[in-house]
Design an enzyme around this catalytic site. Structure first.
Site, PDB file in Angstrom:
ATOM      1  N   ILE A  82       0.836  -1.190   0.009  1.00  0.00           N
ATOM      2  CA  ILE A  82       0.001   0.072   0.123  1.00  0.00           C
ATOM      3  C   ILE A  82       0.941   1.339   0.160  1.00  0.00           C
ATOM      4  O   ILE A  82       1.593   1.532   1.140  1.00  0.00           O
ATOM      5  CB  ILE A  82      -1.116  -0.112   1.177  1.00  0.00           C
TER       6      ILE A  82
ATOM      7  N   GLU B 246      -1.935  -0.837 -10.384  1.00  0.00           N
ATOM      8  CA  GLU B 246      -2.945  -0.219 -11.317  1.00  0.00           C
ATOM      9  C   GLU B 246      -3.608  -1.101 -12.410  1.00  0.00           C
ATOM     10  O   GLU B 246      -4.128  -0.772 -13.371  1.00  0.00           O
ATOM     11  CB  GLU B 246      -3.047   1.102 -11.574  1.00  0.00           C
TER      12      GLU B 246
HETATM   13  C1  LIG Z   1       5.487  -0.469  -5.438  1.00  0.00           C
HETATM   14  C2  LIG Z   1       4.275  -1.062  -5.429  1.00  0.00           C
HETATM   15  C3  LIG Z   1       3.186   0.059  -5.214  1.00  0.00           C
HETATM   16  C4  LIG Z   1       1.613  -0.521  -4.906  1.00  0.00           C
HETATM   17  N1  LIG Z   1       0.646   0.309  -4.569  1.00  0.00           N
HETATM   18  C5  LIG Z   1      -0.481  -0.224  -4.363  1.00  0.00           C
HETATM   19  C6  LIG Z   1      -1.564   0.614  -3.571  1.00  0.00           C
HETATM   20  O1  LIG Z   1      -1.302   1.727  -3.261  1.00  0.00           O
HETATM   21  N2  LIG Z   1      -2.888   0.082  -3.157  1.00  0.00           N
HETATM   22  C7  LIG Z   1      -2.991  -1.302  -3.723  1.00  0.00           C
HETATM   23  O2  LIG Z   1      -4.234  -1.705  -3.318  1.00  0.00           O
HETATM   24  N3  LIG Z   1      -2.075  -2.023  -4.205  1.00  0.00           N
HETATM   25  C8  LIG Z   1      -0.887  -1.527  -4.756  1.00  0.00           C
HETATM   26  N4  LIG Z   1       0.115  -2.339  -5.301  1.00  0.00           N
HETATM   27  C9  LIG Z   1      -0.345  -3.638  -5.562  1.00  0.00           C
HETATM   28  C10 LIG Z   1      -0.392  -3.664  -7.217  1.00  0.00           C
HETATM   29  O3  LIG Z   1      -1.454  -3.255  -7.812  1.00  0.00           O
HETATM   30  C11 LIG Z   1      -0.531  -5.224  -7.601  1.00  0.00           C
HETATM   31  O4  LIG Z   1       0.758  -5.769  -7.135  1.00  0.00           O
HETATM   32  C12 LIG Z   1      -0.939  -5.597  -9.008  1.00  0.00           C
HETATM   33  O5  LIG Z   1      -2.284  -5.270  -9.110  1.00  0.00           O
HETATM   34  C13 LIG Z   1      -0.695  -7.183  -9.333  1.00  0.00           C
HETATM   35  O6  LIG Z   1      -1.052  -7.928  -8.251  1.00  0.00           O
HETATM   36  P1  LIG Z   1       0.013  -9.164  -7.764  1.00  0.00           P
HETATM   37  O7  LIG Z   1       1.173  -8.467  -7.271  1.00  0.00           O
HETATM   38  O8  LIG Z   1      -0.788  -9.715  -6.605  1.00  0.00           O
HETATM   39  O9  LIG Z   1       0.019  -9.906  -8.975  1.00  0.00           O
HETATM   40  P2  LIG Z   1      -0.650 -11.218  -9.609  1.00  0.00           P
HETATM   41  O10 LIG Z   1      -2.266 -10.770  -9.610  1.00  0.00           O
HETATM   42  O11 LIG Z   1      -0.294 -12.412  -8.720  1.00  0.00           O
HETATM   43  O12 LIG Z   1      -0.186 -11.239 -10.965  1.00  0.00           O
HETATM   44  C14 LIG Z   1       1.232 -12.027 -11.279  1.00  0.00           C
HETATM   45  C15 LIG Z   1       1.299 -12.129 -12.790  1.00  0.00           C
HETATM   46  O13 LIG Z   1       0.087 -12.904 -13.507  1.00  0.00           O
HETATM   47  C16 LIG Z   1      -0.436 -11.932 -14.459  1.00  0.00           C
HETATM   48  N5  LIG Z   1      -1.759 -12.315 -14.493  1.00  0.00           N
HETATM   49  C17 LIG Z   1      -2.681 -12.288 -13.451  1.00  0.00           C
HETATM   50  N6  LIG Z   1      -3.996 -12.524 -13.863  1.00  0.00           N
HETATM   51  C18 LIG Z   1      -3.831 -12.796 -15.115  1.00  0.00           C
HETATM   52  C19 LIG Z   1      -4.741 -13.035 -16.146  1.00  0.00           C
HETATM   53  N7  LIG Z   1      -6.005 -13.326 -15.891  1.00  0.00           N
HETATM   54  N8  LIG Z   1      -4.225 -13.231 -17.379  1.00  0.00           N
HETATM   55  C20 LIG Z   1      -3.109 -13.352 -17.732  1.00  0.00           C
HETATM   56  N9  LIG Z   1      -2.283 -12.782 -16.618  1.00  0.00           N
HETATM   57  C21 LIG Z   1      -2.542 -12.347 -15.541  1.00  0.00           C
HETATM   58  C22 LIG Z   1      -0.181 -10.822 -13.882  1.00  0.00           C
HETATM   59  O14 LIG Z   1      -0.180  -9.664 -15.092  1.00  0.00           O
HETATM   60  C23 LIG Z   1       1.222 -10.900 -13.409  1.00  0.00           C
HETATM   61  O15 LIG Z   1       2.307 -10.474 -14.592  1.00  0.00           O
HETATM   62  C24 LIG Z   1       1.306  -1.823  -5.224  1.00  0.00           C
HETATM   63  C25 LIG Z   1       2.441  -2.586  -5.780  1.00  0.00           C
HETATM   64  C26 LIG Z   1       3.613  -2.370  -5.739  1.00  0.00           C
HETATM   65  C27 LIG Z   1       4.863  -3.242  -5.955  1.00  0.00           C
END
Ligand SMILES: Cc1cc2nc3c(=O)[nH]c(=O)nc-3n(C[C@H](O)[C@H](O)[C@H](O)COP(=O)(O)OP(=O)(O)OC[C@H]3O[C@@H](n4cnc5c(N)ncnc54)[C@H](O)[C@@H]3O)c2cc1C
Length: 391
Positions: A165, A373
């Site tokens: 976050i 995002e």
């Molecule tokens: C520095 C940083 C700041 C952030 N700030 C915030 C914030 O302020 N608030 C907040 O709520 N979140 C925040 N996030 C979270 C960020 O939005 C998530 O990391 C992002 O949405 C991806 O989720 P995940 O990391 O669980 O990856 P996952 O959803 O596990 O994805 C892993 C990989 O699988 C791929 N993937 C997933 N589903 C599919 C699909 N259906 N088809 C094909 N490919 C797919 C993804 O594209 C990715 O390459 C932040 C993250 C970071 C690292």
């Protein structure tokens, strides 16, 4: 650089007051924020001096309506400021943009009482966070398990946790998404509420060490019977998902503007360096291979910036249903930031790999823009799905 980017910058129809504010932001970015960026990247310290300087300009006020202590400026003006700050320091840019991401749903969906109570603090410079992601709920946020349990008529108890976050440990106000216990476990239980700093039962578990955006804080949060007033629920219990989707239509162009700030900075460095570096008795910009590369990057950057102002115009005209346009913008701007930053390092040769050069930081800062995002795979899905005709 050529006048073509100046002409693009003149595209958004900003008022005289908005242009004046943008000039002040440009001066602040150049004189104070950019000079601190390398040291902050190294130390990974939260940029309190930059936050103070931003608040000296009263910058949060630009997106808060006048009725609640703000200046009520256009979305285009806001995006222009995000891009300017992010070109100077991507960490500072995302910290400030996150204030907008978390405040906009209050402006669009809050009750009069909530706006009167909370928006003046936002306008005065509060830091905000938007908490959606959980360890098991990333790209599919609907899998979130944080629970909101009503306690009597006046309170809500929060149990669960969030990760990654932005501003999570420093925020005065957190827009938090979870599921309303009485409504079960499905999408229809998703609810949003505002958590104010100091709420009992709220803990910051840790701050993450990161590849880039090292001066912005990224925190894991825990809620253990954390109490907030029921009056802080945004909209009705179970209305969280449409509210979240509407909020993303405003935050995705904003993170695109942030990515375009990084792209602009990397392109400017690439042009400056190739004009100065000499090899084989010539400036390397005189080699046709390098001109072709600059031509391709500049063309894609110009096209993407024109799309930024197109999306801004739609939002300022009050058009809400801009999901595919916002996804196109977020996806292309972030891919482009990564590409231009990578090519800028390449054009600097070995010097580009050395930490003293800004392009080294820009490359690390660019990467996350393709992930947060909504990772870009998700945006490709959203855009593609918009063409499926319903039978
Ligand atoms: C520095 C940083 C700041 C952030 N700030 C915030 C914030 O302020 N608030 C907040 O709520 N979140 C925040 N996030 C979270 C960020 O939005 C998530 O990391 C992002 O949405 C991806 O989720 P995940 O990391 O669980 O990856 P996952 O959803 O596990 O994805 C892993 C990989 O699988 C791929 N993937 C997933 N589903 C599919 C699909 N259906 N088809 C094909 N490919 C797919 C993804 O594209 C990715 O390459 C932040 C993250 C970071 C690292």
């Amino acid at each position: 650089m050529t006048p073509l980017f100046d002409r693009l910058d003149a595209l958004p129809p900003l008022s005289a007051e908005e242009r004046q504010l943008l000039d002040s932001v440009t001066a602040l970015a150049r004189d104070e924020i950019a000079p601190r960026a390398a040291a902050l990247d190294k130390s990974a310290e939260f940029p309190w001096d930059n936050v103070t300087a931003i608040n000296r300009l009263g910058l949060n006020a630009m997106f808060v309506p006048e009725a609640y202590g703000g200046a009520g400026m256009s979305y285009a003006a806001y995006l222009a400021c995000v891009r300017e700050l992010s070109a100077a320091c991507a960490s500072t840019g995302i910290i400030w943009a996150t204030n907008f991401h978390a405040a906009k749903p209050l402006i669009d969906f809050g009750s009069d009482e909530q706006k009167e109570r909370l928006l003046p603090q936002v306008a005065a410079g509060a830091l905000l966070a938007l908490a959606i992601t959980e360890p098991e709920a990333g790209s599919d946020a609907t899998g979130m398990t944080t629970r909101f349990t009503p306690v009597g008529n006046d309170a809500v108890e929060i149990d669960g946790g969030k990760i990654f976050i932005t501003n999570g440990d420093v925020a005065d106000l957190i827009l938090l998404f979870g599921k309303w216990a009485d409504l079960g476990d499905g999408k229809g239980a998703i609810t949003a509420l505002y958590l104010e700093k100091g709420a009992p039962g709220f803990r910051v578990l840790r701050k993450e060490e990161k590849l880039g955006h090292r001066a912005s804080s990224t925190a894991a949060l825990a809620f253990d019977k954390c109490r907030v007033p029921r009056a802080n629920v945004l909209g009705l219990p179970g209305q969280g998902l449409p509210l979240l989707l509407a909020a993303l239509n405003k935050s995705r162009p904003s993170v695109a503007a942030h990515a375009l700030g990084i792209a602009r900075a990397a392109f400017a460095d690439a042009v400056a360096y190739t004009n100065q570096r000499r090899q084989s008795g010539r400036r390397i910009v005189e080699f046709q291979g390098i001109q072709f590369l600059l031509a391709d990057l500049a063309t894609d950057l110009a096209m993407c910036e024109a799309w930024l102002w197109h999306v801004a115009r739609l939002v300022d005209a009050g058009i809400g249903d801009i999901g595919p346009e916002a996804s196109m913008l977020k996806m292309r701007a972030s891919d482009l930031a990564m590409r231009i930053a990578t090519e800028a390092v390449q054009l600097h040769g070995g010097y580009g790999y050395i930490a003293d050069n800004r392009v080294e930081r820009l490359l690390r800062d660019a990467k996350i823009t393709q992930i947060w995002e909504g990772a870009n795979q998700l945006h490709r899905q959203l855009i593609g799905r918009s063409f499926v005709e319903r039978g």
